[in-house]
Design an enzyme around this catalytic site. Structure first.
Site, PDB file in Angstrom:
ATOM      1  N   THR A 432       1.758   4.323   8.260  1.00 10.32           N
ATOM      2  CA  THR A 432       1.166   5.325   6.795  1.00 10.32           C
ATOM      3  C   THR A 432       1.066   3.590   6.309  1.00 10.32           C
ATOM      4  OG1 THR A 432       2.703   5.331   5.984  1.00 10.32           O
ATOM      5  CG2 THR A 432       2.321   6.957   6.728  1.00 10.32           C
ATOM      6  N   HIS A 433      -0.479   3.994   5.570  1.00  7.34           N
ATOM      7  CA  HIS A 433      -0.911   3.023   4.952  1.00  7.34           C
ATOM      8  C   HIS A 433      -1.810   1.430   6.078  1.00  7.34           C
ATOM      9  CE1 HIS A 433       2.058   5.205   2.101  1.00  7.34           C
ATOM     10  NE2 HIS A 433       0.990   6.022   1.877  1.00  7.34           N
ATOM     11  N   LEU A 434      -2.723   1.891   5.460  1.00  6.01           N
ATOM     12  CA  LEU A 434      -2.974   0.397   6.958  1.00  6.01           C
ATOM     13  C   LEU A 434      -4.591  -0.718   5.712  1.00  6.01           C
ATOM     14  CD1 LEU A 434      -4.551   3.518   8.875  1.00  6.01           C
ATOM     15  CD2 LEU A 434      -2.646   2.391   8.908  1.00  6.01           C
TER      16      LEU A 434
END
Lengths: 495, 115
Positions: A432-434
């Protein structure tokens, strides 16, 4: 002011605007609202659907099919095929996240300035703090209340207390949360202050137009200047939006993908992809937990954040939780029948490993492989998760590591997780979280956008999402994304 | 066009993986599998198809000379447990577990209060 459904667009549409915003997640919604408030004619183009709060499905399959890109099963290519979780809907990933809010850590900003001293003036800490205060106030960010936390969160607190690890109720962007446990499917009551609730209605009220179910397929540009976007509607029509300014806010995967698809490959576009990989563990408690109830993600253990590890209670839909309990056949049947005693907790890793976003055969793909350090962090994170579970009273845990027993029940067995397999593919992780694929900086050879969010090579083109972050943040980024997007809008208005 | 497992092989694998627990009814199950086929990315559909083919046909034939659907419940379980213990097949078992839990299980039944 209007909201138009691309499923009904079958012919050719042409619109004219002052600004086109590509993407309606936390960056796009904020930019659209700020620019519309300033009186600009704004068109927001969103690939995914508009979903009314009451239409959010409770079940895992329905929610993932409706709101998640690739049904939550798109993967990064590398030594381990890890799912890369993104929303695909109005509100973006923020509409289906756990509502976790973190301010940008000061040490992360210091790292950015150390990499490029120009950011000290271009993105000053004082301004970030000021806009973050504003974002948090707007979103009603506050710690999760114990009365709606539910057992899975309170048990994590108990485990952390027993181990002496710093922990706290998660600060979340909710108003009137009743602990329905459905953040990941989309809040059915509209309590989560995600972009389709918090910013987009105001943007529309101030004259912005939202085109949803319309996918931007290319940027129109000539002689170093952007001219608008070309898009494809879900109904089969084509849409052209002409505008002297375009803001890309489509995520750290889709934004570089769109640049590359449009022939704009200057600078390190698509390179320096960073993320937060994570692994999780299920644990069986003697008491009833009903992990799908209570605040979806209401408690976190932050005592090892400086080591790059952050632990969170997870609140999956029941079908997803069922896939996290161990066994096959009657063993799985017994665990599923017993599902209300199980909880799943995760650890997010602040990885330094970089990957890349590319265009291959007309598709955007991400390549990323966990490094040896990342795998070491998976092992360490799982060991701590096991310790937390046992300290909280769990009878056994399911680590989901290939080559290890399906369940572990003693401190010695859990301690052995630190010596687990060294190959990344042994671990069931998710990403997650890019970040970082159009990073910001003053050197056009090393950055895609300038410190004021303008593209280094194309006039009128701005990038507002987490692809401009020079690195990952180690913490949940939605508030940081909104803060930087606010600053991006300011720089656009000042330009 | 993507590969689709036959319903009989699919249902035998579902029953073997999670015998009789919180499964959707026949109509709801058929609809859920259609929804899955419509929404899942190609690699997941291929993975599920491969899992059903190998675990429902090839592997049980190799072990016992019969398809999974033609084995007793106890024999099905042995087939799956042995597959889960083999590094080469464990990944397919995991794909099958995830798909079955997501698609075949009835969330309402899972969430229903128990004594």
């Amino acid at each position: 002011m209007s909201r138009r459904d691309g499923r009904a667009l079958r012919g050719r549409e042409e619109l004219v605007a002052d600004v086109v915003v590509v993407g309606s997640g936390p960056a796009g919604a904020v930019v659209a609202r700020e620019l519309a408030t300033a009186g600009l004619g704004v068109v927001v183009v969103e690939e995914g659907p508009w979903i009314e709060a009451a239409d959010h499905p409770a079940d895992a399959l329905g929610a993932m099919a409706l709101s998640y890109r690739g049904m939550g099963a798109q993967v990064v290519l590398g030594r381990a095929l890890m799912p890369l979780v993104q929303g695909r809907r109005v509100g973006g990933s923020a509409a289906i996240n756990g509502a976790i809010c973190w301010r940008l850590p000061r040490d992360v900003h210091a790292d950015w300035v150390a990499q490029d001293p120009a950011l000290a003036d271009a993105l000053p800490w004082t301004e970030l703090e000021e806009v973050t205060d504003r974002v948090e106030a707007e979103l009603g960010v506050a710690p999760t209340l114990p009365e709606i936390a539910g057992p899975k969160n309170l048990l994590l607190a108990r485990g952390a207390d027993a181990l002496g690890l710093a922990h706290r109720p998660i600060r979340r962007n909710v108003r009137g949360c009743a602990g329905l446990g459905r953040c990941l499917q989309g809040c059915p009551a509209g309590h989560k202050q995600s972009p389709e609730v918090a910013q987009l209605p105001e943007a529309l009220a101030r004259g912005a137009t939202l085109l949803h179910d319309v996918e931007v397929v290319g940027l129109a540009h000539a002689r170093g200047r952007v001219q608008g976007v070309a898009a494809r509607a879900a109904g089969g029509g084509t849409v052209v939006v002409r505008a002297p300014r375009v803001v890309l806010a489509a995520s750290a995967v889709q934004t570089p993908g769109l640049l590359l698809a449009s022939g704009l490959s200057q600078g390190p576009v698509g390179r320096h992809f960073q993320c937060h990989p994570g692994v999780s563990m299920a644990g069986r408690f003697p008491e009833v937990v009903r992990a799908w109830e209570g605040a979806t993600q209401g408690h976190e253990v932050i005592g090892l954040r400086r080591e790059g590890l952050k632990f969170e209670a997870l609140g999956h839909p029941a079908g997803v939780l069922a896939s996290r309990v161990p066994g096959v056949g009657r063993a799985l049947g017994r665990a599923v029948a017993d599902l209300d005693h199980w909880a799943d907790w995760g650890v997010a890793v602040r990885s330094r490993t970089e990957g890349r976003v590319r265009r291959v055969l007309g598709r955007t793909v991400v390549t990323w492989s966990p490094s040896a350090d990342d795998v070491r962090q998976f092992r360490r994170g799982l060991q701590v998760l096991g310790e937390l579970f046992l300290a909280a009273g769990a009878e056994r845990v399911a680590p989901h590591v290939a080559g290890l027993p399906a369940t572990l029940a003693t401190p010695a067995e859990v301690a052995a997780l630190a010596q687990g397999p060294r190959r990344a593919s042994a671990y069931q992780g998710a990403i997650t979280h890019l970040f970082g694929t159009c990073r910001m900086g003053s050197d056009p050879r090393r950055a895609v956008v300038r410190p004021d969010f303008r593209h280094h090579h194309v006039d009128g083109l701005w990038i507002a999402d987490s692809s401009v972050f020079p690195s990952n943040t180690g913490v949940n980024p939605q508030v940081s994304i909104m803060a930087l997007a606010t600053i991006c809008a300011r720089r656009m208005l000042a330009a | 066009m993507s590969p689709t497992p036959s319903p009989s092989v699919r249902d035998a694998l579902v029953e073997a993986l999670v015998p009789g627990v919180a499964l959707r009814g026949p109509q709801a199950s058929a609809q859920a599998w259609r929804d899955f086929a419509a929404a899942a990315p190609l690699h997941l559909r291929v993975g599920w198809w491969a899992a059903t083919l190998v675990l429902g046909v090839v592997w049980p034939l190799a072990l016992s000379g019969r398809r999974l659907a033609h084995l007793s419940p106890a024999a099905r379980e042995v087939v799956l447990r042995r597959a889960a213990a083999l590094p080469g097949l464990a990944a397919l078992v995991e794909v099958a577990r995830v798909c079955v839990c997501l698609v075949a299980l009835d969330d309402d039944a899972l969430r229903a209060a128990r004594p």
